[in-house]
Write an enzyme that holds these catalytic residues in place. Structure first.
Site, PDB file in Angstrom:
ATOM      1  N   SER A 150       0.853  -1.192   0.000  1.00 40.30           N
ATOM      2  CA  SER A 150       0.000   0.000   0.000  1.00 40.30           C
ATOM      3  C   SER A 150       0.888   1.240   0.000  1.00 40.30           C
ATOM      4  O   SER A 150       2.019   1.201   0.503  1.00 40.30           O
ATOM      5  CB  SER A 150      -0.863  -0.007   1.258  1.00 40.30           C
ATOM      6  N   SER A 151       0.348   2.344  -0.500  1.00 45.24           N
ATOM      7  CA  SER A 151       1.149   3.575  -0.556  1.00 45.24           C
ATOM      8  C   SER A 151       1.467   4.123   0.835  1.00 45.24           C
ATOM      9  O   SER A 151       2.327   4.988   0.967  1.00 45.24           O
ATOM     10  CB  SER A 151       0.413   4.644  -1.376  1.00 45.24           C
ATOM     11  N   LYS A 183       3.299  -4.321   5.889  1.00 46.55           N
ATOM     12  CA  LYS A 183       3.466  -4.292   4.425  1.00 46.55           C
ATOM     13  C   LYS A 183       4.940  -4.162   4.027  1.00 46.55           C
ATOM     14  O   LYS A 183       5.387  -4.757   3.044  1.00 46.55           O
ATOM     15  CB  LYS A 183       2.651  -3.133   3.841  1.00 46.55           C
ATOM     16  N   HIS A 222     -12.843   2.817   3.722  1.00 45.74           N
ATOM     17  CA  HIS A 222     -12.060   3.952   3.227  1.00 45.74           C
ATOM     18  C   HIS A 222     -13.006   5.093   2.857  1.00 45.74           C
ATOM     19  O   HIS A 222     -14.222   4.916   2.789  1.00 45.74           O
ATOM     20  CB  HIS A 222     -11.243   3.529   1.999  1.00 45.74           C
TER      21      HIS A 222
END
Ligand SMILES: NC(=O)C1=CN([C@@H]2O[C@H](COP(=O)(O)OP(=O)(O)OC[C@H]3O[C@@H](n4cnc5c(N)ncnc54)[C@H](OP(=O)(O)O)[C@@H]3O)[C@@H](O)[C@H]2O)C=CC1
Ligand SMILES: C[C@H]1O[C@H](OP(=O)(O)OP(=O)(O)OC[C@H]2O[C@@H](n3cnc4c(=O)[nH]c(N)nc43)[C@H](O)[C@@H]2O)[C@@H](O)[C@@H](O)C1=O
Length: 355
Positions: A150-151, A183, A222
């Site tokens: 994920s960013s 992550k 989200h």
């Protein structure tokens, strides 16, 4: 979404190399050990592909994309059929189906509030799921693995746009640091497998995603699905106002999940390297701007208020997508178009949403 879980068929394992043989023949490492001599190309449409998390937003879209592209042997298990934190069960399953390719799209996922409230769950479950699936894939000799991060792995105050090389150059955003550490561990495990075994496994780091099959739960989701639900309910009930979280000034980059699925297949067929690849559009908008688009699409004409007691999170995390573009892929679904089709999907499926 997918209506039923695929069954696992019996088939000849002779098409799959034994792990020892695979490692021996795929001993492709350079002196640095992280680049391989593997040359990416079209995937074998008749090979077994295990999509872990195939009922989720991303896994579901990848399943649809692979089906559209002619893959004939997709396999997956729902969470209730196989808990990926159960290590022996994961090894049994992966060794039974012996996939040639594996996409790891199963994870504990949530929006800013879920991440901020349950950091233990986010770090612990994600580490367990990743380590189990990747270790089992190594034992079963899976030739090509795509791990999804994920960013939020990048420093919370990273220079914009964020290049892949900014990983581990600063402090993480506190609202999702536990998830991000899990992550980052996944990226490192992929790189370690490349270094130790020379296997051409890769990682991709998507920006904020949305689309059909998303989680629309008011507390756990989200922002984009949360706002679709909130504004749609307000429009239907004739409410005068809605209240969103934070100040509305943070910027986010949104990618439609069908674009994400296309990017995953593209990377598997066109990219090999130790560096994680950013996946996004390269453009961002403020939360206020995306709220206005959603209000307009659902037909809400009331007032929007902002609850500044709720966290804003990262101010901006726009991805530099040069590496992805260099690999030959760019996004094609515009934000307003994607929101319109997602609103339509939401309205058609509002009776069967996950909470
Ligand atoms: N959505 C987004 O905006 C972004 C997502 N990503 C990444 O993409 C990947 C997929 O995310 P997304 O599709 O959005 O998430 P979803 O929550 O939609 O899907 C995740 C899937 O994983 C399954 N899963 C979770 N834990 C387990 C477990 N212990 N055992 C078995 N299955 C499990 C879930 O099943 P169940 O629901 O039944 O628990 C669900 O089907 C993740 O790696 C995520 O980090 C990255 C950036 C942004
Ligand atoms: C994908 C990404 O997702 C998470 O990070 P995030 O980008 O901060 O995600 P978010 O979509 O939840 O919020 C974006 C912005 O939107 C604002 N906001 C307004 N109103 C609502 C609202 O109603 N719900 C939510 N969730 N946010 C809202 C909110 O305050 C914030 O400013 C992490 O899981 C992280 O780990 C991760 O990887």
């Amino acid at each position: 979404m997918l209506s039923e879980s695929p069954t696992v068929r019996s088939r000849c394992d002779c098409a799959h190399k034994a792990f020892g043989e695979l490692v021996a023949t795929a001993n492709l490492g350079t002196a640095a050990g992280e680049s391989t001599d593997f040359v990416p190309g079209p995937l074998d449409r008749d090979a077994t592909v295990y999509i872990a998390g195939h009922r989720g937003l991303v896994g579901g879209a990848i399943w649809r994309k692979f089906e559209e592209e002619g893959f004939t042997d997709l396999v997956g298990k729902t969470h209730s059929e196989l808990d990926l934190t159960d290590r022996p069960a994961v090894f049994d399953y992966v060794n039974e189906v012996k996939p040639k390719y594996l996409v790891l799209a199963a994870a504990k996922v949530g929006g800013i509030m879920a991440n901020n409230t349950y950091p233990v769950d986010f770090i612990s479950e994600n580490l367990q799921v990743q380590v189990n699936v990747l270790d089992a894939a190594l034992e079963a000799g899976v030739e090509r693995v795509l791990f999804l991060g994920s960013s939020c792995i990048y420093p919370g105050k990273a220079e914009q746009p964020i290049k892949e090389e900014y990983l581990l150059t600063g402090y993480l955003e506190p609202t999702n640091d536990a998830y991000a550490i899990a992550k980052i561990a996944g990226i490192l495990q992929i790189q370690a497998v490349r270094r130790q075994y020379g296997l051409p496994w890769i990682s991709a780091m998507p920006t904020n995603l949305y689309g059909p099959g998303d989680n629309f739960s008011p507390q756990g989701s989200h922002v984009l699905p949360a706002l679709i639900r909130r504004y749609d309910e307000a429009a239907r009930s004739g409410a005068d106002s809605v209240t969103n979280w934070g100040t509305g000034s943070p910027r986010r980059e949104f990618l439609h999940v069908d674009d994400m699925a296309a990017a995953c297949l593209h990377l598997l067929e066109n990219y090999d390297g130790p560096a994680q690849v950013n996946v996004g559009t390269g453009s961002d908008v403020t939360i206020k701007e995306v709220a206005d688009v959603i209000a307009d699409v659902v037909g809400f004409e009331g007032e929007t208020q902002w609850d500044t007691s709720k966290p804003d999170g990262t101010h901006q995390k726009r991805l530099d997508v040069t590496k992805l573009a260099d690999a030959g892929w760019t996004a094609s679904i515009g934000l307003e178009e994607g929101i319109r089709s997602t609103v339509q999907w939401y309205r058609e499926h509002s009776g069967e949403l996950r909470e």
